[in-house]
Design a protein around this motif. Structure first.
Motif, PDB file in Angstrom:
ATOM      1  N   MET A 285       7.604   4.284  -4.946  1.00  0.00           N
ATOM      2  CA  MET A 285       8.943   4.427  -5.272  1.00  0.00           C
ATOM      3  C   MET A 285       9.749   4.251  -4.068  1.00  0.00           C
ATOM      4  SD  MET A 285      10.616   7.045  -7.726  1.00  0.00           S
ATOM      5  CE  MET A 285      10.880   6.416  -9.620  1.00  0.00           C
ATOM      6  N   GLY A 286       9.307   4.754  -3.156  1.00  0.00           N
ATOM      7  CA  GLY A 286      10.081   4.686  -1.720  1.00  0.00           C
ATOM      8  C   GLY A 286      10.464   3.206  -1.321  1.00  0.00           C
TER       9      GLY A 286
ATOM     10  N   VAL B  52      14.230  10.089  -4.536  1.00  0.00           N
ATOM     11  CA  VAL B  52      13.914   9.026  -3.872  1.00  0.00           C
ATOM     12  C   VAL B  52      15.126   8.361  -3.026  1.00  0.00           C
ATOM     13  CG1 VAL B  52      12.891   6.726  -3.516  1.00  0.00           C
ATOM     14  CG2 VAL B  52      11.840   8.488  -4.850  1.00  0.00           C
ATOM     15  N   SER B  53      16.211   7.972  -4.064  1.00  0.00           N
ATOM     16  CA  SER B  53      17.460   7.602  -3.545  1.00  0.00           C
ATOM     17  C   SER B  53      18.115   8.228  -2.546  1.00  0.00           C
ATOM     18  CB  SER B  53      18.372   7.146  -4.678  1.00  0.00           C
ATOM     19  OG  SER B  53      18.084   6.183  -5.581  1.00  0.00           O
ATOM     20  N   ALA B  54      18.132   9.652  -2.680  1.00  0.00           N
ATOM     21  CA  ALA B  54      18.655  10.568  -1.786  1.00  0.00           C
ATOM     22  C   ALA B  54      18.008  10.757  -0.479  1.00  0.00           C
ATOM     23  CB  ALA B  54      18.811  12.206  -2.728  1.00  0.00           C
TER      24      ALA B  54
ATOM     25  N   GLU C  27       5.535   8.524  -3.103  1.00  0.00           N
ATOM     26  CA  GLU C  27       4.817   7.719  -4.434  1.00  0.00           C
ATOM     27  C   GLU C  27       5.216   8.419  -5.498  1.00  0.00           C
ATOM     28  OE1 GLU C  27       2.544   5.084  -4.235  1.00  0.00           O
ATOM     29  OE2 GLU C  27       3.172   4.831  -2.583  1.00  0.00           O
ATOM     30  N   PHE C  28       4.885   7.737  -6.695  1.00  0.00           N
ATOM     31  CA  PHE C  28       5.719   8.332  -7.819  1.00  0.00           C
ATOM     32  C   PHE C  28       4.497   8.244  -9.077  1.00  0.00           C
ATOM     33  CE2 PHE C  28       7.370   7.137 -12.052  1.00  0.00           C
ATOM     34  CZ  PHE C  28       8.076   8.203 -12.479  1.00  0.00           C
ATOM     35  N   LEU C  29       4.422   9.274 -10.023  1.00  0.00           N
ATOM     36  CA  LEU C  29       3.354   9.229 -11.049  1.00  0.00           C
ATOM     37  C   LEU C  29       4.173   9.861 -11.934  1.00  0.00           C
ATOM     38  CD1 LEU C  29       1.517  10.143  -8.447  1.00  0.00           C
ATOM     39  CD2 LEU C  29      -0.190   9.936 -10.027  1.00  0.00           C
ATOM     40  N   ASP C  30       3.925   9.116 -13.329  1.00  0.00           N
ATOM     41  CA  ASP C  30       4.590   9.823 -14.681  1.00  0.00           C
ATOM     42  C   ASP C  30       3.652  10.720 -15.428  1.00  0.00           C
ATOM     43  OD1 ASP C  30       3.196   7.849 -15.960  1.00  0.00           O
ATOM     44  OD2 ASP C  30       4.522   7.120 -17.030  1.00  0.00           O
TER      45      ASP C  30
ATOM     46  N   GLY D 203       0.823  -1.106   0.151  1.00  0.00           N
ATOM     47  CA  GLY D 203      -0.098  -0.153   0.057  1.00  0.00           C
ATOM     48  C   GLY D 203       0.896   1.290   0.071  1.00  0.00           C
ATOM     49  N   LEU D 204       0.205   2.392   0.208  1.00  0.00           N
ATOM     50  CA  LEU D 204       0.936   3.586   0.045  1.00  0.00           C
ATOM     51  C   LEU D 204       1.820   3.963   1.020  1.00  0.00           C
ATOM     52  CD1 LEU D 204      -1.334   3.818  -2.132  1.00  0.00           C
ATOM     53  CD2 LEU D 204      -1.377   6.463  -1.666  1.00  0.00           C
ATOM     54  N   ARG D 205       1.504   3.105   2.544  1.00  0.00           N
ATOM     55  CA  ARG D 205       2.441   3.378   3.528  1.00  0.00           C
ATOM     56  C   ARG D 205       3.425   2.575   3.704  1.00  0.00           C
ATOM     57  NH1 ARG D 205      -2.979   3.751   6.312  1.00  0.00           N
ATOM     58  NH2 ARG D 205      -3.925   5.970   5.981  1.00  0.00           N
ATOM     59  N   GLY D 206       3.618   1.575   2.975  1.00  0.00           N
ATOM     60  CA  GLY D 206       4.455   0.486   3.106  1.00  0.00           C
ATOM     61  C   GLY D 206       5.986   0.728   3.362  1.00  0.00           C
ATOM     62  N   LEU D 207       6.324   2.111   3.005  1.00  0.00           N
ATOM     63  CA  LEU D 207       7.580   2.417   3.289  1.00  0.00           C
ATOM     64  C   LEU D 207       8.232   2.461   4.647  1.00  0.00           C
ATOM     65  CD1 LEU D 207      10.525   3.668   2.346  1.00  0.00           C
ATOM     66  CD2 LEU D 207       9.381   5.759   1.857  1.00  0.00           C
ATOM     67  N   LYS D 208       7.234   3.004   5.344  1.00  0.00           N
ATOM     68  CA  LYS D 208       7.475   3.186   6.762  1.00  0.00           C
ATOM     69  C   LYS D 208       6.723   2.348   7.614  1.00  0.00           C
ATOM     70  CE  LYS D 208       6.716   6.578  10.548  1.00  0.00           C
ATOM     71  NZ  LYS D 208       6.527   8.207  10.965  1.00  0.00           N
ATOM     72  N   TYR D 209       5.729   1.776   7.229  1.00  0.00           N
ATOM     73  CA  TYR D 209       4.806   0.868   8.118  1.00  0.00           C
ATOM     74  C   TYR D 209       4.844  -0.603   7.781  1.00  0.00           C
ATOM     75  CZ  TYR D 209       3.271   5.009  10.401  1.00  0.00           C
ATOM     76  OH  TYR D 209       3.097   6.413  11.007  1.00  0.00           O
TER      77      TYR D 209
END
Lengths: 470, 418
Positions: free
Chosen positions: A381-382, A245-247, A259-262, A159-165
């Motif tokens: 992307m995170g 994101v990498s930085a 999150e990323f959108l093109d 989901g959208l909070r996967g990076l931290k949670y």
């Protein structure tokens, strides 16, 4: 319950017998009902079940499995059918076990910070029940307003909070599972620590309905963050977004959402949601920081600086909670909104270590160009989890061939960069050809052994993840 | 695309949790028939009747699927196939769709008879004597919800051409509708007054055909086309700045004459122009900047707003009626929870599917009661009737009205005219 084998071997009349064998079971087998359960959220996959059943409790699920085992009838379990890898697409003539009517939230335990729900409970309802007692259930798949918690566990949804949670797995404390022979098993409990034996619970998470039927889910809840800040960084080039994101990760900052959108996605989402996303931008990052108010301010300021240093043009900060919510909601609809471009939308789920994101983004762009294909890309992307989405037409055979070639190249590149073929949607039917390359033959072999141990007859969701056992 | 984002917004899926009762399921059935996986049978016909056509799924759909069109085509296919035909159904459909709703004078005659029956006390006597028992079961249930017909119809209240007192800014045509004309002719008068107060010359032909919405939504494509042609003949779109409707269900259909008559060489151009000119009254007032009424003596009243499906989902008009309500002196607008959830009226749905309609009606009435409002405003005659009946059945003293009526009253309160 003892059931006699179907003497004629014909599938056509087993629904009638099933009604007799499992008292009170709702069995649907009209041509219309079978057609309505021939698919899930995945494009271009379809097969009709012989019947669809709607158990209302664990005992009925158990009865159905005893019946199916006795007759070797394949069973495909599903919730709302929002899956994106074909995990709940029927196999011809199977029994679809639909759990949407087992949707009670049984208990919210504010003393132990847990929630117990039936598998068919809608994820958003679970989150709302937690919020009702001032607690937080973080996993939030894009489809959370309709997807079921059992389906989330079976697919180990992100989901959208996967990076931290983290993902669904990180919140599952226990499961009630019905095994193919109808035995009802509990694995896990309310203890924060428990190392008694193998952690069988974890085997069922992400098992895509191949090992047992998850009927109840015991979830971990956490205190909600006190503050939240949402930003939108605008880029005129995709790689700069990936570099940002990498930085951010390199600077040891873990926001809750990155999150990323093109450009293609931005415009499709804007066509639907009309919230004022910058249509001219080549890429957007939706960044959200949450936690202690002071920490949120500090984190947000640091990320703003990093975004600017990595080529972000404008960075907008959401002024109100509603504005932040509408940004997140718009992002949630990205996949479906991309369907505005072409009749067939095929979503991929390529995931790489986060320092390899710029290379992965470049690969997707080059692949699209080389094969003259339209690919919209968005994603978490995170988490290094990208969704290159093919905007195509399944009726154009020649184009579909190019889509297949491009897909193979993208997956091959993801694996080469140390990544994987699916970050959150599962293997299902859509990606099983790529599984050996992603995890290796030895891993696939171990998976097969586990499958054989739980489901020796191979009746549970056959043909998914890897080929059925002989 | 079958992502399922529409499922949680569908009232029938919400009730049954069955895929075939969801927009995604219905489209899958349509497609299965188109691809020869499924035969068009009575179960499909029933499924299409079970759909409310509320179009909440269209608002929810990120992919922009035009469900309304698919649904209309499917209903037309069902009628063409004849799978639902039986003598009773066919004669009722012919009587209603092909005779009554294509002959405005006949419709008014029936309305006049109904008025006589109600006004002379015959209805009261009929009910009092318990004669409703003699009716067939289906009609018996419907009898109490028979709308109250007004003594005067639109042509008796509105002159064919009325000019604003303070100079003409726009010339508009006013559609009086069919049910609206019989039951809510006063709202048509209110609409004309509001338009006059905002500098519109109002042209209201005394005899108007049905717009064809009821035919379009019920699978009578050819009749719908014929009604559209008659309407265009009556109101030349090139002669008006706007053609105004105040009924959401009609408006939602009226805005698609272009598509309906796309292949009609004689009408296609005018039909496209018609689509451009056709405006819901709320939309038109906000677009042209309506005059905000001033009234010092206005009593404060708590008003809530129920969104007609075909206004909010069909026409994406949500902000304008609220803006109008908020501009009225004394109106304290309270948001209605689930304001855009169908009330169960849905054209003739409350007649064809009374059980589901009743569940939705009860849910809606409960939400309205929870706001503590004294008045609920809506923009569609079907919803209006459904809410009036719902309030009566629940024994609630909450008035049902329309934003345009409240606005007309506010204008009248500030000037003695009208």
């Amino acid at each position: 319950m003892i059931v006699t084998a179907n003497p004629s071997g014909s599938e056509s009349f087993f629904p009638q017998q099933l009604r007799g064998c499992v008292p009170g079971l709702e069995v649907h087998d009209s041509p219309e009902q079978r057609a309505a359960y021939a698919y899930d959220g995945t494009a271009a996959l379809r097969a009709e079940p012989a019947a669809v059943v709607f158990p209302i409790d664990t005992a009925q699920v158990s009865g159905v499995l005893k019946f199916a085992t006795a007759r070797r009838i394949p069973v495909v379990t599903r919730g709302s059918g929002t899956g994106l890898s074909g995990g709940s697409v029927p196999v011809d003539g199977c029994l679809v076990l639909c759990l949407t009517k087992m949707n009670r939230i049984i208990e919210v335990d504010a003393e132990n910070l847990t929630l117990l729900a039936e598998a068919g409970a809608v994820t958003a309802d679970v989150a709302a029940a937690a919020a009702g007692v001032g607690l937080f259930y973080p996993p939030d798949p894009g489809s959370m307003k309709i997807s079921t918690i059992g389906g989330n566990v079976a697919e180990n949804s992100g989901g959208l909070r996967g990076l931290k949670y983290g993902v669904t797995r990180d919140y599952v404390m226990g499961l009630e599972v019905v095994l193919p022979d109808g035995e009802v098993m509990w694995t896990g409990n309310k203890c924060v620590k428990d190392v008694a034996g193998y952690t069988l619970r974890d085997l069922f998470i992400g098992s895509e309905g191949t090992l047992g039927i998850i009927t109840k889910v015991l979830l971990k809840l956490i205190p909600p963050p006190a503050a939240r800040k949402t930003m939108l960084a605008v880029y005129d080039n995709m790689e700069n977004a990936a570099r940002t994101v990498s930085a951010i990760i390199k600077a040891k900052i873990i926001p809750c959402t990155l999150e990323f959108l093109d450009k293609v996605t931005i415009n499709c989402v804007e066509d639907h949601a009309g919230i004022g996303l910058p249509r001219e931008a080549e890429a957007l990052l939706l960044i959200e920081s949450d936690g202690h108010p002071a920490a949120v301010e500090e984190e947000a300021a640091a990320m703003l600086a990093i975004a600017k240093a990595n080529g972000a043009g404008e960075v907008k900060i959401a002024a109100t909670a509603e504005e932040a919510a509408s940004l997140a909601a718009a992002r949630r609809t990205a996949f479906s909104a991309l369907a505005r471009v072409g009749p067939t939308t095929i979503l991929e789920d390529a995931t790489v270590p986060r320092n390899r994101l710029p290379e992965m983004v470049r690969c997707i762009q080059e692949t699209a160009r080389r094969h003259h294909l339209k690919i919209g890309t968005f994603g978490h992307m995170g988490d290094g989890n990208l969704h290159p989405t093919f905007l195509t037409n399944e009726k154009n055979k020649e184009e579909m061939h190019r889509v297949e070639l491009a897909m193979k190249e993208i997956f091959a590149r993801a694996i080469e960069l140390g990544g994987t073929i699916t970050g959150e949607h599962g293997v299902g039917l859509a990606k099983k050809d790529f599984l050996p390359a992603a995890v290796g033959e030895l891993n696939v072999g171990v998976m097969r052994s586990i499958k054989a141990a739980f489901d020796p007859q191979g009746i549970l969701n056959p043909g998914k993840i890897f080929d059925p056992l002989p | 695309m079958h992502c399922g984002m529409c499922l949680p917004t569908c009232p029938t899926y919400d009730l049954t949790k069955l895929e075939q009762h969801s927009p995604r399921g219905r489209i899958a059935l349509m497609r299965a028939i188109a691809d020869d996986h499924l035969e068009l049978g009575p179960a499909f016909g029933e499924e299409m009747s079970y759909c409310l056509g509320c179009l909440a799924c269209e608002t929810a759909c990120p992919a922009g699927v035009d469900y309304a069109h698919l649904f209309e085509v499917a209903r037309a296919d069902v009628e063409k196939s004849g799978v639902m035909d039986n003598p009773v159904r066919s004669s009722i459909r012919t009587a209603l769709l092909k005779i009554l709703f294509t002959h405005p004078r006949l419709l008014r005659l029936v309305g006049r008879m109904l008025w006589l029956y109600q006004a002379t006390g015959a209805q009261w006597l009929f009910r009092r004597l318990g004669l409703t028992r003699l009716l067939p079961a289906k009609l018996r249930k419907l009898e109490p919800i028979t709308p109250v017909v007004l003594p005067k119809f639109s042509h008796q209240l509105i002159r064919p051409v009325e000019k604003p007192a303070d100079g003409t800014r726009y010339r508009v045509g006013l559609l009086t509708g069919c049910v609206q004309d019989l039951v809510f002719a006063d709202i048509n008068r209110d609409t004309a007054d509001v338009l006059l107060a905002n500098g519109c010359e109002v042209v209201t032909p005394p005899v108007q055909p049905c717009c064809g919405s009821i035919h379009g939504h019920n699978g009578e494509h050819a009749v719908a086309q014929e009604m559209a042609r008659r309407m265009i003949d009556l109101f030349d779109p090139f002669a008006f700045d706007a053609i105004i409707t105040n009924a959401a269900g009609c408006g939602s259909h009226l805005k698609h004459y272009g598509r309906l008559l796309a292949d009609d060489r004689d009408y296609a151009v005018r039909a496209r122009e018609w689509d451009r000119k056709l405006k819901d009254v709320n939309e038109w007032l906000v677009e042209t900047g309506f005059r905000v009424p001033v009234s010092e003596a206005a009593e404060s009243q708590k008003v809530t707003y129920h969104e007609a499906c075909h206004l909010c989902h069909g026409q994406k008009i949500t902000r304008q009626p609220r803006e109008i309500l908020q501009a009225i002196p004394g109106v304290e607008l309270t948001e209605l929870p689930e304001s855009d959830w169908c009330c169960g009226s849905a054209g003739v749905y409350n007649i064809t599917q009374p059980e589901t309609a009743a569940i939705l009606q009860e849910r809606k009435v409960g939400k309205i009661a929870s706001t503590g409002a004294a008045v609920v405003a809506t923009c569609n005659p079907g919803c209006h009737l459904q809410l009036v009946n719902g309030m009566r059945q629940a024994g609630l003293d909450i008035r049902v009205t329309q934003p345009v009526t409240l606005l007309a009253r506010a204008y009248r309160a500030q000037s003695p005219r009208g």
